[in-house]
Motif scaffolding. Structure first.
Motif, mmCIF file in Angstrom:
data_model
loop_
_atom_site.group_PDB
_atom_site.id
_atom_site.type_symbol
_atom_site.label_atom_id
_atom_site.label_comp_id
_atom_site.label_asym_id
_atom_site.label_seq_id
_atom_site.Cartn_x
_atom_site.Cartn_y
_atom_site.Cartn_z
ATOM 1 N N GLY A 124 -29.373 1.586 12.942
ATOM 2 C CA GLY A 124 -30.502 1.373 13.843
ATOM 3 C C GLY A 124 -31.850 1.610 13.198
ATOM 4 O O GLY A 124 -32.740 2.225 13.802
ATOM 5 N N ASN A 136 -17.670 5.213 14.474
ATOM 6 C CA ASN A 136 -17.939 4.396 13.287
ATOM 7 C C ASN A 136 -16.676 4.176 12.467
ATOM 8 O O ASN A 136 -16.693 4.247 11.248
ATOM 9 C CB ASN A 136 -19.019 5.040 12.420
ATOM 10 N N GLY A 165 -24.898 -2.231 6.812
ATOM 11 C CA GLY A 165 -25.583 -1.022 7.265
ATOM 12 C C GLY A 165 -25.839 -0.015 6.174
ATOM 13 O O GLY A 165 -26.279 1.106 6.452
ATOM 14 N N ALA A 200 -19.907 -3.085 15.350
ATOM 15 C CA ALA A 200 -21.136 -3.521 14.693
ATOM 16 C C ALA A 200 -22.092 -4.214 15.645
ATOM 17 O O ALA A 200 -23.308 -4.040 15.538
ATOM 18 C CB ALA A 200 -20.789 -4.458 13.533
ATOM 19 N N SER A 201 -21.532 -4.974 16.616
ATOM 20 C CA SER A 201 -22.401 -5.792 17.474
ATOM 21 C C SER A 201 -22.914 -5.052 18.698
ATOM 22 O O SER A 201 -24.019 -5.330 19.180
ATOM 23 C CB SER A 201 -21.646 -7.049 17.921
ATOM 24 N N ASN A 202 -22.133 -4.111 19.230
ATOM 25 C CA ASN A 202 -22.548 -3.397 20.437
ATOM 26 C C ASN A 202 -22.016 -1.969 20.400
ATOM 27 O O ASN A 202 -21.029 -1.636 21.068
ATOM 28 C CB ASN A 202 -22.037 -4.128 21.686
ATOM 29 N N PRO A 203 -22.658 -1.098 19.635
ATOM 30 C CA PRO A 203 -22.164 0.269 19.471
ATOM 31 C C PRO A 203 -22.033 1.046 20.780
ATOM 32 O O PRO A 203 -21.131 1.868 20.922
ATOM 33 C CB PRO A 203 -23.210 0.911 18.553
ATOM 34 N N ARG A 211 -21.658 -0.159 9.261
ATOM 35 C CA ARG A 211 -22.447 0.914 9.861
ATOM 36 C C ARG A 211 -23.594 0.333 10.677
ATOM 37 O O ARG A 211 -24.092 -0.756 10.379
ATOM 38 C CB ARG A 211 -22.994 1.842 8.778
ATOM 39 N N THR A 212 -24.009 1.063 11.696
ATOM 40 C CA THR A 212 -25.097 0.619 12.564
ATOM 41 C C THR A 212 -26.156 1.713 12.643
ATOM 42 O O THR A 212 -26.263 2.419 13.640
ATOM 43 C CB THR A 212 -24.567 0.287 13.965
ATOM 44 N N GLU A 230 -26.815 8.846 10.328
ATOM 45 C CA GLU A 230 -26.654 7.421 10.056
ATOM 46 C C GLU A 230 -27.918 6.838 9.429
ATOM 47 O O GLU A 230 -27.862 6.025 8.510
ATOM 48 C CB GLU A 230 -26.294 6.672 11.342
#
Length: 745
Positions: A35, A420, A72, A438-441, A32-33, A192
């Protein structure tokens, strides 16, 4: 290995269990991202540590912080129990009440690896349908249930057990709410963050209400949907030789392969996650598997033929080819008779099939040289790859050969959660997609939306032929619209698209007549108890038909009688000993009474839990699914689902649940469910009569008020049968010109 006694003794703290981390070899939820800001990360960690006393916080804080950084979310992997997670017979749970033990039975079934999609992340289905937010909540809930009396209620806040509170004997023993976020903050972005903070949870539908029964729950609904789609779109009753293409073999979508076989068609189901595909194959729900598009097309057109000297059964011994001697196709009724050859020299691209044996080498299904469609094979073929690639290949075949190889189509990717892990873009491999997610949503989102546009473009091309597509209520068309795909239906309302929702065209009238997915679970865990309930349900429906019912109701009852009689043959049980059928109010009440009386007489050895899918007559307000055929403007209102939750609690439900999200996605749905324990007492029968009647009539009355004629007829009939029911009925506008003249149009 933990015991049930230990599992009910509270959080294991002294000593702490060994931190085994993520288990290898099992599927895991996507990273999960959320943020989170630095301050929010501290808050998430603080929230997780409040479950634990100070003397262990120094040990746990670094590993929880690492989980948050890597995944995440703080799942608390250290506390994943070292026990075989499954629904144990109810008498084995150390509880003060059988009701609490029944709830434990249901919870552990939702987390059974044979049932759950991502068991270590406490996800039952749908990619993010949580049972709990973390493992500390699981331990505390089991502890509270073991201590609970008949005058206490356990209160659950989005996975968090708030505690046991004094209540009356007639009150619910368990009240669950999931995702009850203030409406203006019920966005995906906010979700999220809130989930990462550990303060809310997406319970899907029956995941967070502890009422999931494995993919059987959706098999029946999918069978009915495909059968009725064939009736409506193709004008046929017999699906032999017809091709149904769809996607998803994960949680609930895993039912599609079994449903294709039951209805007797050729089902091709795409799945990007190899682990999910192999799980369904090993369970026997999927007949064949291939990672080759060429093989998919070949299988639809014709199959290879090998000399019978090379045919081997699971034992490796040569077999005669029965098709050569009998001329029979691969399916006798719905019973598949596969024959096999060892795969070892054949390389990576291959087609697997279940031999019906628990051990043995990988095998290749061999078929006689006949066209699958023309010879009307029954087949469920899993394609390990992206469904967009499959749709585009079908378009290529159409454009180059003039042949449309597909008749019906849908989609069961988890499009309620497209960015996701619910939908994987065709441009990337499965592992590449997980990494980019994960690296660049932001880039991942762009690729998902491009993939959705490509998928719709392919479907639109096929729909120019005699091919029919419907939305399966997973937000596919909604997300495709948001991505800019060509799904607009000119002059339509907000809930209508170029292709219909299956509720709008196929299942909606069933809900309006009060029919929906009613289910029960035998907490003894004994298949014989389930067989008794099947017998009772069949007798109840046959007696109702003999007493005289409307033709439309008789058709539904007959479909369900056939379903029950064939259920054991299709090995639908995965996890708990459960059964589902579509029934109306009268049928549900009569089945419940019959089961309760059988428990009282000792024919059934332990309590039975009644429940239903939230996707039902009254349980869900969802403008793009369950209430998409509500046209009075109230499709975006949630009074029905909330009133159902409250009304079930007032009328005798053992537990009730109310959720934000489910099916179509967070912020798009309000839904609720219940559990009702039958223990053979007169009180249980009274509860069932009151609660089940309300649980259906509420939704029929609402659908009647919205202008549905079938719901009007059913609720009027129900009022005649029950003088205590008095419903406000709508009056039609007799002359449309009255409206136009009044508004001077």
């Amino acid at each position: 290995m933990s015991s049930l006694q230990a599992l009910c003794s509270g959080l294991p703290l002294r000593p702490l269990p060994k931190n085994r981390g993520r288990q290898a070899g099992v599927p895991h939820a996507p990273v999960r991202t959320p943020g989170l800001s630095p301050a929010e990360k501290q808050l998430a960690l603080r929230n997780a540590l409040r479950y634990f006393p100070r003397d262990v916080q120094n040990v746990l804080a670094p590993e929880f912080a690492q989980e948050l950084q890597l995944y995440g979310h703080i799942y608390m992997y250290r506390f994943c129990p070292d026990i075989e997670m499954r629904a144990y017979p109810v008498e084995q749970y150390p509880c003060r009440t059988k009701v609490a033990a029944a709830i434990m039975h249901m919870i552990m079934n939702n987390l059974d690896p044979a049932v759950a999609q991502f068991p270590q992340e406490l996800v039952t289905y749908g990619g993010n349908g949580q049972v709990f937010s973390n493992w500390a909540q699981f331990w505390l809930t089991m502890f509270y249930l073991s201590k609970m009396t008949e005058e206490q209620t356990l209160v659950m806040y989005s996975g968090h057990p708030l505690g046991l509170f004094p209540s009356s004997h007639s009150a619910p023993r368990l009240v669950i709410t999931n995702g009850m976020v203030i409406p203006n903050y019920s966005s995906r972005t906010e979700y999220e963050k809130l989930f990462a903070l550990g303060v809310t949870m997406y319970g899907q539908m029956t995941a967070g209400s502890y009422c999931y029964i494995g993919p059987q729950g959706i098999v029946h609904g999918t069978v009915l949907t495909v059968l009725n789609a064939a009736r409506r779109y193709l004008g046929i009753e017999d699906l032999a030789g017809k091709v149904f293409v769809t996607s998803g073999l994960g949680g609930m979508s895993g039912a599609q392969a079994k449903a294709a076989v039951i209805v007797g068609c050729i089902g091709v189901i795409a799945e990007v996650d190899k682990a999910a595909l192999e799980k369904r194959h090993k369970q026997g729900w999927l007949m064949e598997v291939t990672d080759s598009l060429d093989q998919c097309i070949k299988r639809l057109r014709y199959s290879s033929k090998l000399d019978s000297r090379h045919l081997t059964h699971g034992s490796g011994k040569p077999q005669e080819d029965p098709w050569e001697t009998t001329g029979l196709p691969a399916a006798l009724g719905l019973c598949v008779l596969p024959y096999f050859v060892n795969l070892s020299p054949l390389g990576e691209r291959r087609c697997l099939a279940s031999s019906g044996f628990s051990r043995g080498p990988p095998v290749l299904l061999l078929c006689s040289s006949r066209e699958a469609r023309k010879k009307k094979e029954v087949l469920s073929l899993g394609y390990h790859g992206n469904v967009v690639a499959l749709w585009e290949r079908l378009v290529h075949e159409l454009d180059t050969t003039g042949e449309c190889l597909v008749d019906l189509g849908s989609d069961q990717t988890s499009c309620h959660n497209p960015f996701n892990g619910g939908y994987y873009p065709v441009q990337l491999s499965f592992t590449e997609a997980q990494s980019l997610m994960a690296s660049n949503p932001a880039v991942f989102k762009d690729l998902v939306q491009e993939s959705l546009r490509r998928q719709v473009s392919a479907i639109n091309r096929l729909a120019e032929e005699n091919f029919f597509f419907w939305d399966y209520g997973n937000a596919f068309l909604l997300e495709a619209q948001r991505a800019g795909a060509d799904v607009e239906k000119k002059g339509a309302g907000r809930t209508e698209f170029r292709y219909p929702s299956y509720v709008q065209h196929i299942m909606g009238d069933i809900f309006s007549q009060g029919f929906g997915p009613f289910r029960w679970v035998c907490t003894s865990g004994d298949p014989q108890d389930l067989a008794v309930t099947d017998e009772l349900a069949t007798s109840v429906l046959e007696e109702a038909i003999a007493d005289g019912v409307k033709a439309s109701v008789k058709l539904q009852y007959m479909d369900n009688i056939r379903w029950i009689r064939e259920a054991a043959r299709h090995q639908l049980v995965v996890g708990s000993q459960a059964r589902i059928l579509y029934s109306d109010q009268k049928g549900r009440v009569a089945i419940a009474v019959a089961i309760n009386q059988a428990i009282a007489r000792g024919r059934i050895k332990a309590p039975v839990v009644l429940s239903r899918d939230h996707h039902d007559v009254s349980g869900t307000d969802s403008p793009f699914r369950e209430t998409s055929n509500i046209y009075d403007g109230s499709a975006f209102c949630a009074d029905m689902a909330v009133q159902n939750f409250v009304g079930d609690a007032c009328r005798g439900a053992t537990w009730v649940a109310l959720h934000n999200g489910g099916g179509v996605g967070w912020g798009e749905v309000i839904n609720g469910g219940f559990g009702l324990v039958l223990d053979g007492t007169p009180e249980a029968e009274q509860r069932a009569r009151l609660m089940l009647s309300w649980d259906v009539s509420n939704g029929v009355a609402r659908r009647c008020w919205s202008g549905n004629q079938k719901a009007y007829e059913i609720i009027c009939q129900t009022m005649q049968e029950n003088s205590g029911l008095v419903v406000t009925l709508p009056h039609d506008v007799g002359d449309e010109r009255v409206l136009q003249q009044a508004l001077q149009l």
